[in-house]
Design a protein around this motif. Structure first.
Motif, PDB file in Angstrom:
ATOM      1  N   ASP A   1     -25.410   2.681 -12.056  1.00  0.00           N
ATOM      2  CA  ASP A   1     -25.897   1.358 -12.437  1.00  0.00           C
ATOM      3  C   ASP A   1     -24.769   0.444 -12.878  1.00  0.00           C
ATOM      4  O   ASP A   1     -24.797  -0.751 -12.624  1.00  0.00           O
ATOM      5  CB  ASP A   1     -26.933   1.469 -13.565  1.00  0.00           C
ATOM      6  CG  ASP A   1     -28.238   2.083 -13.088  1.00  0.00           C
ATOM      7  OD1 ASP A   1     -28.473   2.089 -11.858  1.00  0.00           O
ATOM      8  OD2 ASP A   1     -29.004   2.570 -13.943  1.00  0.00           O
ATOM      9  N   LEU A   2     -23.774   0.997 -13.546  1.00  0.00           N
ATOM     10  CA  LEU A   2     -22.660   0.192 -14.025  1.00  0.00           C
ATOM     11  C   LEU A   2     -21.647  -0.114 -12.933  1.00  0.00           C
ATOM     12  O   LEU A   2     -20.717  -0.866 -13.154  1.00  0.00           O
ATOM     13  CB  LEU A   2     -21.951   0.905 -15.179  1.00  0.00           C
ATOM     14  CG  LEU A   2     -22.755   1.079 -16.453  1.00  0.00           C
ATOM     15  CD1 LEU A   2     -21.969   1.899 -17.456  1.00  0.00           C
ATOM     16  CD2 LEU A   2     -23.114  -0.270 -17.035  1.00  0.00           C
ATOM     17  N   GLY A   3     -21.786   0.474 -11.768  1.00  0.00           N
ATOM     18  CA  GLY A   3     -20.833   0.256 -10.694  1.00  0.00           C
ATOM     19  C   GLY A   3     -19.533   0.989 -10.922  1.00  0.00           C
ATOM     20  O   GLY A   3     -18.473   0.531 -10.541  1.00  0.00           O
ATOM     21  N   SER A   4     -19.619   2.123 -11.556  1.00  0.00           N
ATOM     22  CA  SER A   4     -18.422   2.888 -11.877  1.00  0.00           C
ATOM     23  C   SER A   4     -17.757   3.414 -10.611  1.00  0.00           C
ATOM     24  O   SER A   4     -18.400   3.675  -9.611  1.00  0.00           O
ATOM     25  CB  SER A   4     -18.799   4.065 -12.772  1.00  0.00           C
ATOM     26  OG  SER A   4     -17.696   4.894 -12.958  1.00  0.00           O
ATOM     27  N   ALA A   5     -16.437   3.569 -10.667  1.00  0.00           N
ATOM     28  CA  ALA A   5     -15.693   4.108  -9.529  1.00  0.00           C
ATOM     29  C   ALA A   5     -16.068   5.563  -9.284  1.00  0.00           C
ATOM     30  O   ALA A   5     -15.899   6.063  -8.184  1.00  0.00           O
ATOM     31  CB  ALA A   5     -14.200   3.982  -9.774  1.00  0.00           C
ATOM     32  N   ALA A   6     -16.581   6.244 -10.290  1.00  0.00           N
ATOM     33  CA  ALA A   6     -16.992   7.624 -10.111  1.00  0.00           C
ATOM     34  C   ALA A   6     -18.190   7.724  -9.178  1.00  0.00           C
ATOM     35  O   ALA A   6     -18.439   8.771  -8.604  1.00  0.00           O
ATOM     36  CB  ALA A   6     -17.327   8.242 -11.461  1.00  0.00           C
ATOM     37  N   ALA A   7     -18.922   6.627  -9.012  1.00  0.00           N
ATOM     38  CA  ALA A   7     -20.074   6.623  -8.142  1.00  0.00           C
ATOM     39  C   ALA A   7     -19.668   6.494  -6.675  1.00  0.00           C
ATOM     40  O   ALA A   7     -20.460   6.760  -5.793  1.00  0.00           O
ATOM     41  CB  ALA A   7     -21.012   5.488  -8.522  1.00  0.00           C
ATOM     42  N   HIS A   8     -18.449   6.077  -6.395  1.00  0.00           N
ATOM     43  CA  HIS A   8     -17.995   5.913  -5.023  1.00  0.00           C
ATOM     44  C   HIS A   8     -17.492   7.242  -4.480  1.00  0.00           C
ATOM     45  O   HIS A   8     -17.011   8.092  -5.204  1.00  0.00           O
ATOM     46  CB  HIS A   8     -16.890   4.860  -4.948  1.00  0.00           C
ATOM     47  CG  HIS A   8     -17.362   3.505  -5.367  1.00  0.00           C
ATOM     48  ND1 HIS A   8     -18.256   2.776  -4.628  1.00  0.00           N
ATOM     49  CD2 HIS A   8     -17.098   2.759  -6.458  1.00  0.00           C
ATOM     50  CE1 HIS A   8     -18.509   1.636  -5.237  1.00  0.00           C
ATOM     51  NE2 HIS A   8     -17.815   1.617  -6.360  1.00  0.00           N
ATOM     52  N   SER A   9     -17.551   7.370  -3.160  1.00  0.00           N
ATOM     53  CA  SER A   9     -17.180   8.647  -2.579  1.00  0.00           C
ATOM     54  C   SER A   9     -15.771   8.671  -2.004  1.00  0.00           C
ATOM     55  O   SER A   9     -15.185   9.728  -1.895  1.00  0.00           O
ATOM     56  CB  SER A   9     -18.183   9.025  -1.495  1.00  0.00           C
ATOM     57  OG  SER A   9     -18.179   8.037  -0.483  1.00  0.00           O
ATOM     58  N   ALA A  10     -15.228   7.525  -1.598  1.00  0.00           N
ATOM     59  CA  ALA A  10     -13.922   7.549  -0.946  1.00  0.00           C
ATOM     60  C   ALA A  10     -13.122   6.296  -1.311  1.00  0.00           C
ATOM     61  O   ALA A  10     -13.683   5.226  -1.523  1.00  0.00           O
ATOM     62  CB  ALA A  10     -14.099   7.616   0.557  1.00  0.00           C
ATOM     63  N   PRO A  11     -11.802   6.434  -1.368  1.00  0.00           N
ATOM     64  CA  PRO A  11     -10.957   5.265  -1.649  1.00  0.00           C
ATOM     65  C   PRO A  11     -10.867   4.356  -0.421  1.00  0.00           C
ATOM     66  O   PRO A  11     -11.079   4.800   0.706  1.00  0.00           O
ATOM     67  CB  PRO A  11      -9.597   5.879  -1.976  1.00  0.00           C
ATOM     68  CG  PRO A  11      -9.596   7.188  -1.282  1.00  0.00           C
ATOM     69  CD  PRO A  11     -11.013   7.657  -1.279  1.00  0.00           C
ATOM     70  N   PRO A  12     -10.530   3.086  -0.628  1.00  0.00           N
ATOM     71  CA  PRO A  12     -10.406   2.144   0.495  1.00  0.00           C
ATOM     72  C   PRO A  12      -9.061   2.314   1.212  1.00  0.00           C
ATOM     73  O   PRO A  12      -8.177   1.468   1.129  1.00  0.00           O
ATOM     74  CB  PRO A  12     -10.521   0.787  -0.194  1.00  0.00           C
ATOM     75  CG  PRO A  12     -10.004   1.020  -1.568  1.00  0.00           C
ATOM     76  CD  PRO A  12     -10.397   2.415  -1.916  1.00  0.00           C
ATOM     77  N   LEU A  13      -8.898   3.411   1.913  1.00  0.00           N
ATOM     78  CA  LEU A  13      -7.608   3.744   2.517  1.00  0.00           C
ATOM     79  C   LEU A  13      -7.172   2.748   3.587  1.00  0.00           C
ATOM     80  O   LEU A  13      -6.030   2.287   3.576  1.00  0.00           O
ATOM     81  CB  LEU A  13      -7.650   5.149   3.120  1.00  0.00           C
ATOM     82  CG  LEU A  13      -7.660   6.300   2.137  1.00  0.00           C
ATOM     83  CD1 LEU A  13      -7.830   7.618   2.871  1.00  0.00           C
ATOM     84  CD2 LEU A  13      -6.390   6.309   1.327  1.00  0.00           C
ATOM     85  N   LEU A  14      -8.055   2.424   4.513  1.00  0.00           N
ATOM     86  CA  LEU A  14      -7.671   1.561   5.623  1.00  0.00           C
ATOM     87  C   LEU A  14      -7.286   0.166   5.141  1.00  0.00           C
ATOM     88  O   LEU A  14      -6.241  -0.373   5.537  1.00  0.00           O
ATOM     89  CB  LEU A  14      -8.802   1.474   6.649  1.00  0.00           C
ATOM     90  CG  LEU A  14      -8.516   0.610   7.873  1.00  0.00           C
ATOM     91  CD1 LEU A  14      -7.365   1.197   8.669  1.00  0.00           C
ATOM     92  CD2 LEU A  14      -9.745   0.492   8.733  1.00  0.00           C
TER      93      LEU A  14
ATOM     94  N   LEU B   1      -2.099   3.331  -5.548  1.00  0.00           N
ATOM     95  CA  LEU B   1      -3.257   3.291  -6.442  1.00  0.00           C
ATOM     96  C   LEU B   1      -4.481   3.990  -5.866  1.00  0.00           C
ATOM     97  O   LEU B   1      -5.487   4.147  -6.557  1.00  0.00           O
ATOM     98  CB  LEU B   1      -3.612   1.839  -6.785  1.00  0.00           C
ATOM     99  CG  LEU B   1      -2.685   1.155  -7.775  1.00  0.00           C
ATOM    100  CD1 LEU B   1      -3.072  -0.302  -7.937  1.00  0.00           C
ATOM    101  CD2 LEU B   1      -2.704   1.854  -9.114  1.00  0.00           C
ATOM    102  N   ASN B   2      -4.417   4.428  -4.621  1.00  0.00           N
ATOM    103  CA  ASN B   2      -5.535   5.181  -4.049  1.00  0.00           C
ATOM    104  C   ASN B   2      -5.755   6.501  -4.764  1.00  0.00           C
ATOM    105  O   ASN B   2      -6.823   7.085  -4.666  1.00  0.00           O
ATOM    106  CB  ASN B   2      -5.294   5.440  -2.563  1.00  0.00           C
ATOM    107  CG  ASN B   2      -5.591   4.232  -1.729  1.00  0.00           C
ATOM    108  OD1 ASN B   2      -6.469   3.451  -2.045  1.00  0.00           O
ATOM    109  ND2 ASN B   2      -4.837   4.070  -0.665  1.00  0.00           N
ATOM    110  N   ALA B   3      -4.767   6.977  -5.472  1.00  0.00           N
ATOM    111  CA  ALA B   3      -4.900   8.239  -6.195  1.00  0.00           C
ATOM    112  C   ALA B   3      -5.721   8.091  -7.471  1.00  0.00           C
ATOM    113  O   ALA B   3      -6.090   9.094  -8.075  1.00  0.00           O
ATOM    114  CB  ALA B   3      -3.520   8.791  -6.541  1.00  0.00           C
ATOM    115  N   HIS B   4      -6.017   6.867  -7.882  1.00  0.00           N
ATOM    116  CA  HIS B   4      -6.739   6.623  -9.135  1.00  0.00           C
ATOM    117  C   HIS B   4      -8.126   6.054  -8.844  1.00  0.00           C
ATOM    118  O   HIS B   4      -8.260   4.881  -8.479  1.00  0.00           O
ATOM    119  CB  HIS B   4      -5.951   5.661 -10.017  1.00  0.00           C
ATOM    120  CG  HIS B   4      -4.563   6.143 -10.300  1.00  0.00           C
ATOM    121  ND1 HIS B   4      -4.310   7.185 -11.162  1.00  0.00           N
ATOM    122  CD2 HIS B   4      -3.351   5.762  -9.815  1.00  0.00           C
ATOM    123  CE1 HIS B   4      -3.011   7.415 -11.200  1.00  0.00           C
ATOM    124  NE2 HIS B   4      -2.406   6.565 -10.386  1.00  0.00           N
ATOM    125  N   PRO B   5      -9.184   6.848  -9.009  1.00  0.00           N
ATOM    126  CA  PRO B   5     -10.540   6.406  -8.694  1.00  0.00           C
ATOM    127  C   PRO B   5     -10.996   5.122  -9.394  1.00  0.00           C
ATOM    128  O   PRO B   5     -11.784   4.381  -8.792  1.00  0.00           O
ATOM    129  CB  PRO B   5     -11.423   7.594  -9.107  1.00  0.00           C
ATOM    130  CG  PRO B   5     -10.519   8.770  -8.973  1.00  0.00           C
ATOM    131  CD  PRO B   5      -9.146   8.268  -9.364  1.00  0.00           C
TER     132      PRO B   5
END
Length: 111
Positions: free
Chosen positions: A35-48, A100-104
């Motif tokens: 609900d808070l839009g936390s990065a932990a809720a995402h599954s993958a970093p924006p690599l491309l 920074l992709n290493a940091h969720p």
């Protein structure tokens, strides 16, 4: 402490790296994180996206630095030095963004 205060406390402890929640509270905290839009809720970093931005900034930084070296060779030292430093900053910024992709927590950023 009432139920909402306890859930908030458990959420804060979990965000601080201390997982002291019971399984029922863990499900509530996961729902709160979504609900808070936390990065932990995402599954993958924006690599491309970050790879393309860092590639463009790296190439742009090199181009600006080359222009700076040309200006230094043409006896415009202040302008040349400022262009070389700007190119280094632009290229470094792109590489830092890629790192920074290493940091969720940074996966929510628009860049």
């Amino acid at each position: 402490m009432h139920r909402t205060g306890r859930s908030s406390l458990m959420l804060l402890l979990t965000l601080a790296g201390m997982t002291l929640a019971r399984p029922s509270e863990a499900a509530l905290m996961a729902a709160t994180a979504i609900d808070l839009g936390s990065a932990a809720a995402h599954s993958a970093p924006p690599l491309l996206r970050r790879f393309l931005v860092s590639l463009i900034s790296l190439l742009g930084g090199i181009a600006v630095s080359v222009q700076g070296w040309d200006a230094i060779a043409g006896q415009r030292r202040v302008r040349g030095l400022s262009l070389v430093l700007a190119g280094i900053i632009i290229a470094t910024g792109g590489l830092v963004l890629l790192g920074l992709n290493a940091h969720p927590p940074t996966w929510d950023w628009w860049l």
